[in-house]
Design an enzyme around this catalytic site. Structure first.
Site, mmCIF file in Angstrom:
data_model
loop_
_atom_site.group_PDB
_atom_site.id
_atom_site.type_symbol
_atom_site.label_atom_id
_atom_site.label_comp_id
_atom_site.label_asym_id
_atom_site.label_seq_id
_atom_site.Cartn_x
_atom_site.Cartn_y
_atom_site.Cartn_z
ATOM 1 N N LEU A 1 0.879 -1.168 0.000
ATOM 2 C CA LEU A 1 0.000 0.000 0.000
ATOM 3 C C LEU A 1 0.911 1.211 0.000
ATOM 4 C CD1 LEU A 1 -2.785 -0.697 2.695
ATOM 5 C CD2 LEU A 1 -2.897 -0.979 0.215
ATOM 6 N N ASP A 2 0.459 2.302 -0.636
ATOM 7 C CA ASP A 2 1.263 3.526 -0.621
ATOM 8 C C ASP A 2 1.420 4.023 0.813
ATOM 9 O OD1 ASP A 2 1.249 3.375 -3.358
ATOM 10 O OD2 ASP A 2 -0.392 4.812 -3.604
ATOM 11 N N LYS A 3 2.432 4.869 1.000
ATOM 12 C CA LYS A 3 2.709 5.406 2.337
ATOM 13 C C LYS A 3 1.484 6.127 2.925
ATOM 14 C CE LYS A 3 6.041 8.637 4.307
ATOM 15 N NZ LYS A 3 7.182 9.500 3.986
#
Ligand code: URA
Length: 233
Positions: free
Chosen positions: A103-105
Site C-alpha cells: 500500500l502507498d505510504k
C-alpha cells in the site's frame, strides 16, 4: 528459533500471561527436558515440545492482519520511514515476516503480514485475481458515467489499460472500488487519468479477508482460522 512463550502466543491457544504461568508450573518439556524459562529458544519445526505430556501443534507460519496508518511504508526495511514491521508490537515480530503486497505510504487499512512465501506468492499472482476492495475519496465529483468508464478499464499514461473493475459510489466524492490487479499507484493513476485526484484511500478487503473494523489504525491481530484458510487456499 524463537522464544518459547512467543511460539505459544502465536499458536493462539493461550494468552501470554497464561503461557508464562504454565511455563513456571514446569508443565512444558522441550526434547524431554523441563523448561521453566519463557525466553528459552525453540525451533517449532524440529524440537519436540510437550505440554502436560502431550505434543503441541504449532503453526508453521504466522498470518497477521494490520490496520496500516498513514506515513508507514509497506516494506521490511527502509532507511528513512517507519515500516509495517517496525510498528508491530514485539510479541508479533518474528524473523522472515513481510507484508503481502504494497500500500502507498499515505494509504491506510488492511495489510497482511506473513512468513509464508508460497501462499503469499499465490495470493499476489495475477492468475489468482484476488479481489482488493478500497474505500476512496476524491477531490472532484465522480459522475456515474465516469464510474462506468473506469469499470470497463482505463488507459493509463504509460499505455497500460486497466482490467475491468467494480465501483460502488457512496456519495459524489466517495465510493468503493474493487480491483483484481495491483499495479503501482493503480487507483491514483486511474482517477488521475479522469482528471480527478484521490484524497483518501483505505483498503478494506483482500482476497475475501475483510479488515476488522474494531482494529484501531496501527494495531494488528492474528488472522482467524477461517481467514487463514482464505489466505492459504
Ligand atoms: N492504488 C493506489 O493508488 N495506492 C494504493 O496504495 C493501493 C492501490
Amino acid at each position: 528459533m524463537e522464544r518459547l512463550d512467543k511460539a505459544f502466543s502465536s499458536c493462539k491457544l493461550y494468552s501470554r500471561s497464561e503461557i508464562t504461568k504454565i511455563i513456571k508450573q514446569k508443565r512444558i518439556t522441550v526434547n524431554g527436558v523441563i523448561i521453566n524459562d519463557p525466553s528459552f529458544k525453540i525451533d517449532v519445526n524440529t524440537d519436540k515440545i510437550l505440554l502436560d505430556g502431550k505434543e503441541v501443534e504449532f503453526n508453521k507460519f504466522v498470518y497477521i492482519m494490520l490496520n496500516k496508518p498513514q506515513g508507514v511504508v509497506s516494506s521490511t526495511d527502509d532507511g528513512r520511514d517507519k515500516t509495517v514491521i517496525d510498528i508491530l508490537p514485539d510479541s508479533f515480530k518474528r524473523d522472515g515476516l513481510f507484508p503481502v503486497g504494497r500500500l502507498d505510504k499515505d494509504t491506510v487499512g488492511l495489510v497482511i503480514l506473513t512468513d509464508d512465501g508460497i501462499s503469499s506468492h499465490k495470493r499476489l499472482s495475477p492468475k489468482t485475481h484476488a479481489e482488493k476492495v478500497y474505500y476512496f475519496e476524491t477531490a472532484e465529483e465522480v459522475s456515474s458515467e465516469v464510474a462506468l468508464e473506469i469499470e470497463s478499464g482505463v488507459l493509463l499514461k504509460d499505455g497500460y489499460k486497466t482490467l475491468p473493475c467494480k465501483i460502488n459510489l457512496l456519495s459524489k466524492t466517495s465510493g468503493e472500488i474493487t480491483l483484481v490487479e495491483g499495479k503501482y499507484h493503480e487507483i491514483k493513476r486511474i482517477f488521475g487519468a479522469k482528471s480527478n485526484k484521490i484524497t483518501y484511500l483505505k483498503r478494506i478487503s483482500f482476497g475475501g479477508i475483510i479488515l476488522d473494523e474494531t482494529l484501531p489504525e496501527g494495531s494488528c491481530r492474528y488472522l482467524t482460522k477461517e481467514e487463514q484458510k482464505l489466505f492459504t487456499k
